[in-house]
Design a protein around this motif. Structure first.
Motif, PDB file in Angstrom:
ATOM      1  N   ALA A  86      26.652 -11.003  44.234  1.00 13.73           N
ATOM      2  CA  ALA A  86      26.416 -10.126  43.088  1.00 13.73           C
ATOM      3  C   ALA A  86      27.593  -9.179  42.872  1.00 13.73           C
ATOM      4  CB  ALA A  86      25.120  -9.336  43.287  1.00 13.73           C
ATOM      5  N   LEU A  87      28.141  -8.651  43.969  1.00  8.74           N
ATOM      6  CA  LEU A  87      29.303  -7.768  43.848  1.00  8.74           C
ATOM      7  C   LEU A  87      30.495  -8.505  43.246  1.00  8.74           C
ATOM      8  CD1 LEU A  87      30.869  -5.157  44.451  1.00  8.74           C
ATOM      9  CD2 LEU A  87      31.275  -6.043  46.754  1.00  8.74           C
ATOM     10  N   LEU A  88      30.787  -9.696  43.759  1.00 10.22           N
ATOM     11  CA  LEU A  88      31.913 -10.466  43.233  1.00 10.22           C
ATOM     12  C   LEU A  88      31.691 -10.852  41.778  1.00 10.22           C
ATOM     13  CD1 LEU A  88      32.718 -12.785  46.281  1.00 10.22           C
ATOM     14  CD2 LEU A  88      33.905 -10.710  45.567  1.00 10.22           C
ATOM     15  N   ALA A  89      30.453 -11.212  41.430  1.00 10.12           N
ATOM     16  CA  ALA A  89      30.155 -11.570  40.038  1.00 10.12           C
ATOM     17  C   ALA A  89      30.341 -10.367  39.117  1.00 10.12           C
ATOM     18  CB  ALA A  89      28.731 -12.113  39.927  1.00 10.12           C
ATOM     19  N   LEU A  90      29.881  -9.198  39.559  1.00 16.74           N
ATOM     20  CA  LEU A  90      30.053  -7.994  38.744  1.00 16.74           C
ATOM     21  C   LEU A  90      31.526  -7.679  38.535  1.00 16.74           C
ATOM     22  CD1 LEU A  90      28.930  -5.402  37.398  1.00 16.74           C
ATOM     23  CD2 LEU A  90      29.014  -4.339  39.666  1.00 16.74           C
ATOM     24  N   LEU A  91      32.313  -7.726  39.603  1.00 15.04           N
ATOM     25  CA  LEU A  91      33.737  -7.434  39.471  1.00 15.04           C
ATOM     26  C   LEU A  91      34.438  -8.460  38.585  1.00 15.04           C
ATOM     27  CD1 LEU A  91      34.624  -6.444  43.154  1.00 15.04           C
ATOM     28  CD2 LEU A  91      34.136  -4.935  41.230  1.00 15.04           C
ATOM     29  N   GLY A 111      35.768  -7.222  35.139  1.00 15.90           N
ATOM     30  CA  GLY A 111      37.216  -7.131  35.225  1.00 15.90           C
ATOM     31  C   GLY A 111      37.935  -8.211  34.446  1.00 15.90           C
ATOM     32  N   LEU A 112      37.643  -9.474  34.753  1.00 14.69           N
ATOM     33  CA  LEU A 112      38.329 -10.571  34.075  1.00 14.69           C
ATOM     34  C   LEU A 112      37.895 -10.709  32.625  1.00 14.69           C
ATOM     35  CD1 LEU A 112      38.312 -13.276  36.893  1.00 14.69           C
ATOM     36  CD2 LEU A 112      40.099 -11.643  36.305  1.00 14.69           C
ATOM     37  N   GLY A 113      36.661 -10.285  32.316  1.00 12.21           N
ATOM     38  CA  GLY A 113      36.216 -10.340  30.924  1.00 12.21           C
ATOM     39  C   GLY A 113      36.971  -9.404  30.012  1.00 12.21           C
ATOM     40  N   PRO A 160      37.402  -1.163  32.803  1.00  9.55           N
ATOM     41  CA  PRO A 160      37.621  -2.607  33.018  1.00  9.55           C
ATOM     42  C   PRO A 160      38.772  -2.889  33.981  1.00  9.55           C
ATOM     43  CG  PRO A 160      37.284  -2.154  30.688  1.00  9.55           C
ATOM     44  CD  PRO A 160      37.425  -0.831  31.363  1.00  9.55           C
ATOM     45  N   LEU A 161      39.842  -2.094  33.892  1.00  7.67           N
ATOM     46  CA  LEU A 161      40.949  -2.282  34.824  1.00  7.67           C
ATOM     47  C   LEU A 161      40.563  -1.878  36.237  1.00  7.67           C
ATOM     48  CD1 LEU A 161      43.958  -1.022  32.671  1.00  7.67           C
ATOM     49  CD2 LEU A 161      43.156  -3.360  33.025  1.00  7.67           C
ATOM     50  N   VAL A 162      39.650  -0.920  36.370  1.00  8.43           N
ATOM     51  CA  VAL A 162      39.158  -0.545  37.695  1.00  8.43           C
ATOM     52  C   VAL A 162      38.424  -1.721  38.327  1.00  8.43           C
ATOM     53  CG1 VAL A 162      37.511   0.931  38.908  1.00  8.43           C
ATOM     54  CG2 VAL A 162      39.063   1.921  37.228  1.00  8.43           C
ATOM     55  N   TYR A 163      37.560  -2.374  37.549  1.00  8.96           N
ATOM     56  CA  TYR A 163      36.845  -3.550  38.068  1.00  8.96           C
ATOM     57  C   TYR A 163      37.826  -4.671  38.422  1.00  8.96           C
ATOM     58  CZ  TYR A 163      32.291  -1.664  36.709  1.00  8.96           C
ATOM     59  OH  TYR A 163      31.155  -0.902  36.599  1.00  8.96           O
ATOM     60  N   ALA A 164      38.818  -4.910  37.548  1.00 10.03           N
ATOM     61  CA  ALA A 164      39.783  -5.977  37.819  1.00 10.03           C
ATOM     62  C   ALA A 164      40.614  -5.671  39.055  1.00 10.03           C
ATOM     63  CB  ALA A 164      40.688  -6.171  36.599  1.00 10.03           C
ATOM     64  N   THR A 165      41.013  -4.405  39.225  1.00  7.58           N
ATOM     65  CA  THR A 165      41.795  -4.038  40.401  1.00  7.58           C
ATOM     66  C   THR A 165      40.962  -4.139  41.674  1.00  7.58           C
ATOM     67  OG1 THR A 165      43.029  -2.501  38.988  1.00  7.58           O
ATOM     68  CG2 THR A 165      43.313  -2.280  41.368  1.00  7.58           C
ATOM     69  N   ALA A 166      39.686  -3.758  41.587  1.00 10.87           N
ATOM     70  CA  ALA A 166      38.808  -3.889  42.754  1.00 10.87           C
ATOM     71  C   ALA A 166      38.655  -5.356  43.155  1.00 10.87           C
ATOM     72  CB  ALA A 166      37.445  -3.274  42.451  1.00 10.87           C
ATOM     73  N   LEU A 167      38.476  -6.244  42.169  1.00 14.82           N
ATOM     74  CA  LEU A 167      38.407  -7.674  42.477  1.00 14.82           C
ATOM     75  C   LEU A 167      39.704  -8.154  43.105  1.00 14.82           C
ATOM     76  CD1 LEU A 167      36.957 -10.423  42.260  1.00 14.82           C
ATOM     77  CD2 LEU A 167      37.922 -10.636  39.955  1.00 14.82           C
ATOM     78  N   LEU A 168      40.825  -7.683  42.592  1.00 15.47           N
ATOM     79  CA  LEU A 168      42.109  -8.088  43.144  1.00 15.47           C
ATOM     80  C   LEU A 168      42.275  -7.604  44.579  1.00 15.47           C
ATOM     81  CD1 LEU A 168      44.814  -9.458  42.588  1.00 15.47           C
ATOM     82  CD2 LEU A 168      45.639  -7.281  41.690  1.00 15.47           C
ATOM     83  N   LEU A 169      41.818  -6.383  44.866  1.00 15.57           N
ATOM     84  CA  LEU A 169      41.895  -5.865  46.232  1.00 15.57           C
ATOM     85  C   LEU A 169      41.066  -6.715  47.182  1.00 15.57           C
ATOM     86  CD1 LEU A 169      42.813  -3.712  48.242  1.00 15.57           C
ATOM     87  CD2 LEU A 169      40.892  -2.301  47.502  1.00 15.57           C
ATOM     88  N   VAL A 170      39.880  -7.118  46.752  1.00 18.10           N
ATOM     89  CA  VAL A 170      39.050  -7.992  47.576  1.00 18.10           C
ATOM     90  C   VAL A 170      39.762  -9.322  47.830  1.00 18.10           C
ATOM     91  CG1 VAL A 170      36.877  -9.275  47.659  1.00 18.10           C
ATOM     92  CG2 VAL A 170      36.894  -6.918  46.843  1.00 18.10           C
TER      93      VAL A 170
END
Length: 517
Positions: free
Chosen positions: A35-40, A44-46, A480-490
């Motif tokens: 769920a966390l990865l899907a949200l990010l 983020g990518l959307g 949105p960039l916060v979500y994308a950056t968080a996904l990238l950090l993961v």
């Protein structure tokens, strides 16, 4: 001959509620992770997918054009109590780039194909109908030809900007770094500066005129335009190509507009470089400390106290390590290095301020207990017969440690490194004190000797998330960039950990025969 029927090993019919509780906990953990990865990924990518632009007519006669963001029910409202958020842009005209509209007040919504979204260096996005395009010579073009001319000019501007940036990074900055007197007298530098002025002149001039939904006219200089598109006229394939280009720009460009736009390439590079330096620093010290505690030191009360102290260090808050790094590494060691070797640069500090070296050392100290404990656990699992057998065959104690014990304990060492990387890559609090920067356009590695500049400040993905989410001028635009950056950090942590896991598996397979009893 024994003819008794063979008995098959049967598992018990049930393990009780404990087994179901354990399985349920694992399932819930996996679902939470997915769920966390899907949200990010979705948030983020959307963000990089070209959203359709709606032309909204309100019941009171007002009109607006913007991208629909989300809908929020009004507190205590009835069925019609829903507000919709639009990203309308044009902040230089109205002072606002967002508009809340009550859904019940909307008269009509349409999606005109001629609506243009312009991304600018300043003032953010501009949205409207392209009324005219004026080139550098003053010629005014209207109608569909204006859009064709605008696309061609933007392609030229992109090529000119790329040439300008390459000239600055590959020629001007290296020449200017050789020394002030030599750089001024250098004919290569003068020629490069002349070429830079020519490129700047070629980019100057030209503008586009937009008719906004509110009936105003907006003139945008082409030097400020990064790109333009007509989302309502794009096919799914065009949107997919635009999405891929947006993701690539996010990964390859630097931030702009106070970290609310642009990319995160300096933060990616800084994070990976800091983690690699931290791993290089912490691994030998952690392994040597574990070898001493388990293989060399007398197993008495003092050794047990040292083990307890090491395990307790793992629970110290990370900000405490940041304070220690600031006082000891930055002000203590760094200030002394400046007084010894960089006195000519004082009072401007070189190593007496936060930088990549001090951040890596601080995080190495933070993760040192993890590596020590993991390595010592691996050493303790090695049977004593392996050590005794090596010594009985004539090996010295050093040969026994280096050729028998350490290869068998290598998977445990890499386990400690994996845990250290996972913790260090996501730390933010200590980095705020010892070297991370809000904006560092130059990465710590370049073509000038010594190539790796440990004294420079650097950007970090974790701090970039913190700064964009809480310190940006427009938090709504930055989310949105916060979500994308968080996904990238993961993903960065995942790649680093997978690299160590594959290396650990290789070592386990190579020395697997030694671990069998």
């Amino acid at each position: 001959m024994n003819t008794a029927p063979s008995r098959r090993l049967r598992l018990p019919r049930g393990e009780g509620a404990g087994a179901w509780l354990a399985a349920g906990s694992v399932a819930l953990s996996l679902l939470a992770l997915l769920a966390l990865l899907a949200l990010l990924a979705l948030r983020g990518l959307g963000h990089f997918w070209p959203s359709p632009v709606e032309f909204v007519e309100l019941q009171d006669g007002r009109q607006l054009a913007g991208e629909r963001v989300r809908e929020v029910p009004l507190a205590g409202g009835d069925g019609d109590g829903v507000e919709r958020l639009y990203r309308i842009g044009n902040r230089d005209l109205s002072g606002e780039r967002w508009a809340w509209v009550r859904v019940s007040a909307i008269e009509a919504v349409s999606h005109p194909a001629e609506l243009v979204v312009v991304e600018r260096r300043r003032w953010g996005r501009a949205i409207g109908r392209l009324a005219a395009f004026q080139d550098a010579g003053g010629e005014r073009i209207e109608g569909e030809a204006a859009w064709t001319a605008l696309e061609a000019r933007l392609a030229e501007l992109t090529a000119l900007r790329d040439a300008r940036d390459r000239l600055r990074e590959e020629v001007i900055l290296p020449l200017a770094g050789r020394g002030e007197g030599e750089a001024v007298a250098s004919p290569e530098l003068r020629a490069a500066q002349t070429r830079l002025h020519e490129l700047q002149a070629a980019m100057a001039g030209g503008r586009l005129i937009l008719d906004t939904a509110g009936g105003e006219s907006l003139m945008v200089p082409l030097e400020q335009v990064l790109r333009a598109c007509r989302p309502n006229a794009m096919s799914p394939l065009d949107k997919l190509v635009a999405w891929g280009q947006g993701v690539w720009r996010f990964l390859s460009e630097g931030p702009r507009a106070a970290n609310t736009a642009g990319g995160v390439w300096p933060a990616i590079f800084g994070t990976v470089l800091m983690v690699m330096l931290m791993s290089i620093l912490v691994t030998p010290f952690g392994v040597l400390a574990a070898i001493y505690l388990n293989e060399v030191a007398h197993q008495g009360r003092l050794t047990r106290l040292v083990r307890i102290a090491v395990r307790n260090l793992a629970g110290v808050p990370s900000i405490v390590y940041g304070v220690f790094g600031l006082g000891v590494f930055v002000y203590g060691i760094g200030g002394r290095l400046d007084s010894w070797f960089f006195e000519a640069s004082l009072p401007s500090p070189t190593f007496g301020t936060g930088g990549l070296l001090w951040a890596s050392l601080t995080l190495a100290l933070l993760t040192l207990p993890v590596v020590i404990v993991a390595t010592e656990e691996g050493l303790a699992r090695i049977p004593d017969q392996q050590r005794e057998g090596a010594l009985a065959l004539g090996a010295t104690r050093l040969e026994m440690l280096s050729r028998v014990v350490l290869p068998m304990a290598a998977p445990a060492m890499l386990t400690g490194v994996i845990l250290a990387v996972a913790r260090a890559a996501g730390e933010v609090a200590p980095l705020m004190l010892v070297g991370v920067a809000k904006l560092a356009p130059q990465v710590p590695v370049d073509g000038d000797f010594p190539f790796l500049h440990l004294e420079r400040k650097f950007m970090h993905l974790g701090y970039h998330i913190f700064d964009a989410a809480f310190h940006g001028g427009d938090v709504q635009a930055a989310m949105p960039l916060v979500y994308a950056t968080a996904l990238l950090l993961v993903l960065v942590i995942l790649v680093l950990n997978l690299t160590a896991i594959f290396l650990r598996h290789h070592l386990s397979t190579r020395h697997g025969a030694l671990t069998r009893r």
